[in-house]
Enzyme design. Structure first.
Site, PDB file in Angstrom:
ATOM      1  N   THR A  96     -45.080  79.035-112.055  1.00  0.00           N
ATOM      2  CA  THR A  96     -44.982  78.979-113.522  1.00  0.00           C
ATOM      3  C   THR A  96     -43.938  80.014-113.976  1.00  0.00           C
ATOM      4  O   THR A  96     -43.504  80.855-113.181  1.00  0.00           O
ATOM      5  CB  THR A  96     -46.352  79.257-114.190  1.00  0.00           C
ATOM      6  N   LYS A 125     -41.828  86.354-110.502  1.00  0.00           N
ATOM      7  CA  LYS A 125     -41.707  87.810-110.347  1.00  0.00           C
ATOM      8  C   LYS A 125     -42.565  88.593-111.331  1.00  0.00           C
ATOM      9  O   LYS A 125     -42.834  89.781-111.110  1.00  0.00           O
ATOM     10  CB  LYS A 125     -40.247  88.254-110.426  1.00  0.00           C
ATOM     11  N   VAL A 152     -36.976  87.514-105.413  1.00  0.00           N
ATOM     12  CA  VAL A 152     -35.726  88.287-105.476  1.00  0.00           C
ATOM     13  C   VAL A 152     -34.670  87.570-104.631  1.00  0.00           C
ATOM     14  O   VAL A 152     -34.939  87.224-103.485  1.00  0.00           O
ATOM     15  CB  VAL A 152     -35.912  89.724-104.921  1.00  0.00           C
ATOM     16  N   GLY A 154     -33.395  84.578-105.062  1.00  0.00           N
ATOM     17  CA  GLY A 154     -33.490  83.107-104.967  1.00  0.00           C
ATOM     18  C   GLY A 154     -33.672  82.712-103.515  1.00  0.00           C
ATOM     19  O   GLY A 154     -34.633  83.121-102.866  1.00  0.00           O
ATOM     20  N   GLY A 207     -25.800  76.637-116.568  1.00  0.00           N
ATOM     21  CA  GLY A 207     -27.161  76.656-116.022  1.00  0.00           C
ATOM     22  C   GLY A 207     -27.507  77.935-115.275  1.00  0.00           C
ATOM     23  O   GLY A 207     -28.521  78.002-114.586  1.00  0.00           O
ATOM     24  N   GLU A 210     -31.000  81.743-118.563  1.00  0.00           N
ATOM     25  CA  GLU A 210     -32.108  81.125-119.289  1.00  0.00           C
ATOM     26  C   GLU A 210     -31.690  80.954-120.752  1.00  0.00           C
ATOM     27  O   GLU A 210     -30.754  81.629-121.214  1.00  0.00           O
ATOM     28  CB  GLU A 210     -33.334  82.045-119.265  1.00  0.00           C
ATOM     29  N   LYS A 225     -36.960  92.973-110.335  1.00  0.00           N
ATOM     30  CA  LYS A 225     -36.671  92.682-108.927  1.00  0.00           C
ATOM     31  C   LYS A 225     -36.551  93.969-108.118  1.00  0.00           C
ATOM     32  O   LYS A 225     -37.002  94.037-106.973  1.00  0.00           O
ATOM     33  CB  LYS A 225     -35.394  91.846-108.834  1.00  0.00           C
ATOM     34  N   GLY A 317     -31.429  79.122-108.520  1.00  0.00           N
ATOM     35  CA  GLY A 317     -31.261  77.688-108.265  1.00  0.00           C
ATOM     36  C   GLY A 317     -32.590  77.121-107.784  1.00  0.00           C
ATOM     37  O   GLY A 317     -33.250  77.733-106.937  1.00  0.00           O
TER      38      GLY A 317
HETATM   39  N1  LIG Z   1     -35.135  78.403-111.234  1.00  0.00           N
HETATM   40  C1  LIG Z   1     -34.670  79.379-110.476  1.00  0.00           C
HETATM   41  O1  LIG Z   1     -33.482  79.408-110.107  1.00  0.00           O
HETATM   42  C2  LIG Z   1     -35.584  80.493-110.009  1.00  0.00           C
HETATM   43  C3  LIG Z   1     -35.101  81.457-109.083  1.00  0.00           C
HETATM   44  C4  LIG Z   1     -35.969  82.452-108.609  1.00  0.00           C
HETATM   45  C5  LIG Z   1     -37.260  82.509-109.112  1.00  0.00           C
HETATM   46  N2  LIG Z   1     -37.679  81.586-110.046  1.00  0.00           N
HETATM   47  C6  LIG Z   1     -39.040  81.683-110.567  1.00  0.00           C
HETATM   48  O2  LIG Z   1     -39.770  80.527-110.179  1.00  0.00           O
HETATM   49  C7  LIG Z   1     -40.729  80.210-111.204  1.00  0.00           C
HETATM   50  C8  LIG Z   1     -40.520  78.750-111.617  1.00  0.00           C
HETATM   51  O3  LIG Z   1     -39.213  78.612-112.139  1.00  0.00           O
HETATM   52  P1  LIG Z   1     -38.702  77.207-112.708  1.00  0.00           P
HETATM   53  O4  LIG Z   1     -37.241  77.367-112.901  1.00  0.00           O
HETATM   54  O5  LIG Z   1     -39.239  76.121-111.866  1.00  0.00           O
HETATM   55  O6  LIG Z   1     -39.427  77.176-114.133  1.00  0.00           O
HETATM   56  P2  LIG Z   1     -39.622  75.901-115.093  1.00  0.00           P
HETATM   57  O7  LIG Z   1     -38.631  74.863-114.753  1.00  0.00           O
HETATM   58  O8  LIG Z   1     -39.679  76.458-116.475  1.00  0.00           O
HETATM   59  O9  LIG Z   1     -41.071  75.324-114.684  1.00  0.00           O
HETATM   60  C9  LIG Z   1     -42.258  76.012-114.983  1.00  0.00           C
HETATM   61  C10 LIG Z   1     -43.430  75.094-114.732  1.00  0.00           C
HETATM   62  O10 LIG Z   1     -44.631  75.822-114.985  1.00  0.00           O
HETATM   63  C11 LIG Z   1     -45.498  75.001-115.756  1.00  0.00           C
HETATM   64  N3  LIG Z   1     -46.427  75.835-116.522  1.00  0.00           N
HETATM   65  C12 LIG Z   1     -46.166  76.683-117.530  1.00  0.00           C
HETATM   66  N4  LIG Z   1     -47.313  77.250-117.968  1.00  0.00           N
HETATM   67  C13 LIG Z   1     -48.313  76.718-117.221  1.00  0.00           C
HETATM   68  C14 LIG Z   1     -49.725  76.877-117.203  1.00  0.00           C
HETATM   69  N5  LIG Z   1     -50.342  77.735-118.034  1.00  0.00           N
HETATM   70  N6  LIG Z   1     -50.439  76.165-116.293  1.00  0.00           N
HETATM   71  C15 LIG Z   1     -49.838  75.297-115.450  1.00  0.00           C
HETATM   72  N7  LIG Z   1     -48.505  75.102-115.422  1.00  0.00           N
HETATM   73  C16 LIG Z   1     -47.745  75.799-116.312  1.00  0.00           C
HETATM   74  C17 LIG Z   1     -44.577  74.189-116.639  1.00  0.00           C
HETATM   75  O11 LIG Z   1     -45.287  73.072-117.122  1.00  0.00           O
HETATM   76  P3  LIG Z   1     -44.563  71.910-118.005  1.00  0.00           P
HETATM   77  O12 LIG Z   1     -43.678  71.163-117.029  1.00  0.00           O
HETATM   78  O13 LIG Z   1     -45.706  71.088-118.492  1.00  0.00           O
HETATM   79  O14 LIG Z   1     -43.794  72.628-119.062  1.00  0.00           O
HETATM   80  C18 LIG Z   1     -43.466  73.847-115.627  1.00  0.00           C
HETATM   81  O15 LIG Z   1     -43.838  72.729-114.886  1.00  0.00           O
HETATM   82  C19 LIG Z   1     -40.482  81.188-112.346  1.00  0.00           C
HETATM   83  O16 LIG Z   1     -41.421  82.239-112.275  1.00  0.00           O
HETATM   84  C20 LIG Z   1     -39.075  81.710-112.089  1.00  0.00           C
HETATM   85  O17 LIG Z   1     -38.857  83.015-112.581  1.00  0.00           O
HETATM   86  C21 LIG Z   1     -36.870  80.575-110.483  1.00  0.00           C
END
Ligand SMILES: NC(=O)c1ccc[n+]([C@@H]2O[C@H](COP(=O)([O-])OP(=O)(O)OC[C@H]3O[C@@H](n4cnc5c(N)ncnc54)[C@H](OP(=O)(O)O)[C@@H]3O)[C@@H](O)[C@H]2O)c1
Length: 352
Positions: A96, A125, A152, A154, A207, A210, A225, A317
């Site tokens: 999440t 994180k 940290v 990715g 992209g 955020e 991180k 990513g």
């Molecule tokens: N994207 C990256 O490049 C990246 C890199 C490193 C770390 N991260 C970390 O990985 C995690 C996920 O990133 P992401 O990019 O996949 O985020 P995202 O696209 O915003 O997806 C978040 C997901 O969490 C769900 N969610 C939110 N609140 C919830 C709750 N209370 N109960 C159940 N599900 C819930 C959302 O549901 P809905 O679909 O219904 O909105 C969505 O499916 C984050 O913590 C981020 O910091 C991401």
């Protein structure tokens, strides 16, 4: 290995897809046959003890906006905490959004999972930056693993490099470029003479950033991180509030161009050693491993004996981060099947 997947966004979907694509290799090479028995998003859950396939779940998510619309398996309005407690599984994967104020909703999900005897893998994180020492203790108490490679760097293996590959070696200090957005912005201000605002909107368009990029610009994302890396590297029980933070919001373009002419470009550098722990804009020499351009991340470890280890790679990513989550899953599988490490037996602490 049965998994509950909480969060089905960028990383969650990529991870599920990866599991299905790599199914044969995971079985053959690692003896791993993962089964996703529940997927949870904000709208509810899909549950099937026989396993949920990526194609089916992602189609429903795309069409209806929530996995809970899945025919036969959907539970509209179900809360992650209930699913984590009620659905039989060995591990929960928490993906999440990161929240650096109180770590929620991930904090509650991780605590619930560990209390119900489930191993935890996360790329979130927030909870770790705020409470890694306490979460490590809870994992030990419940005899479960807490794995977080994706938090940290990715997909770039900063954490596993330190935790696995450098065992027995002593790190004296650590420096890193831990936020790809600010590195992209500083690079654009230097090379394209962009203003901070223009560079930031380019980062959003491409992209990298955020929608709310304030945590990038004010340095808090890098500080979170650094807090995680400091716990892992030095076994120091600290949280993000212990890190001194200065962001890039007040840097002017003139300073960036003058530093570039001196061949010491400005980067947002995170540093940790017994004396220092902070994030701030710094001039780095052009031949420093931290002098990377664009959205890259970098980490440089100074080792006892005067040698250095550096690693550079993409810091974010969905797919790259999903690869880090998959590495953690393979590590979990290996630790569960290694001699003397039966499920439920005491697990190693970060702090020795
Ligand atoms: N994207 C990256 O490049 C990246 C890199 C490193 C770390 N991260 C970390 O990985 C995690 C996920 O990133 P992401 O990019 O996949 O985020 P995202 O696209 O915003 O997806 C978040 C997901 O969490 C769900 N969610 C939110 N609140 C919830 C709750 N209370 N109960 C159940 N599900 C819930 C959302 O549901 P809905 O679909 O219904 O909105 C969505 O499916 C984050 O913590 C981020 O910091 C991401």
């Amino acid at each position: 290995l049965r998994l509950i997947l909480v969060g089905y966004g960028n990383v969650g979907k990529s991870f599920h897809n990866l599991l299905d694509q790599k199914r044969e290799m995971l079985r053959r090479v690692h003896g791993l046959t993962p089964k996703v028995v529940a997927v949870v998003d904000k709208g509810g859950a899909a549950i099937d003890p026989r396993g949920l396939r990526y194609d089916a779940v992602s189609r429903v998510k795309h069409r209806s906006g929530t996995v809970s619309a899945m025919p036969g398996a959907g539970r509209s309005g179900a809360k992650a905490s209930d699913i984590i407690g009620d659905v039989d599984s060995e591990a929960m994967v928490e993906l999440t959004p990161s929240n650096l104020r109180d770590g929620e909703p991930g904090m509650t999900h991780i605590i619930e999972a560990m209390r119900s005897g489930k191993h935890v893998i996360t790329a979130n994180k927030g909870p770790l930056a705020l409470a890694l020492p306490a979460l490590d203790e809870l994992a030990l108490h419940n005899g479960v693993r807490l794995l977080f490679s994706g938090t940290v760097g990715g997909g770039t293996p900063f954490i596993s490099l330190i935790r696995r590959s450098m065992r027995g070696n002593e790190v004296v200090s650590l420096r890193g470029i831990l936020n790809g957005t600010t590195n992209f912005v500083l690079s654009s201000m230097e090379r394209n003479r962009s203003t901070l605002e223009d560079a930031l909107s380019d980062a959003k368009r491409l992209g990298y950033a955020e929608a709310d990029s304030s945590l990038d610009v004010n340095g808090l994302d890098a500080a979170a991180k650094l807090a995680i890396l400091t716990n892992v590297t030095f076994g120091r029980k600290i949280t993000v509030s212990d890190v001194a933070v200065e962001g890039i919001g007040s840097i002017d373009q003139g300073a960036i161009l003058r530093a570039s002419e001196r061949k010491t470009p400005i980067r947002l550098v995170a540093e940790a050693s017994p004396e220092v722990m902070g994030v701030a804009p710094r001039e780095v020499s052009a031949d420093d491993p931290l002098c990377v351009y664009g959205p890259l991340n970098a980490m440089c470890l100074a080792m006892e004996g005067g040698w250095q280890v550096s690693v550079v790679g993409k810091g974010a990513g969905g797919l790259e981060t999903a690869q880090a989550v998959l590495r953690d899953l393979v590590e979990l599988r290996e630790s569960l099947s290694s001699p003397g490490q039966a499920p439920g037996s005491p697990v190693e602490s970060l702090y020795g």
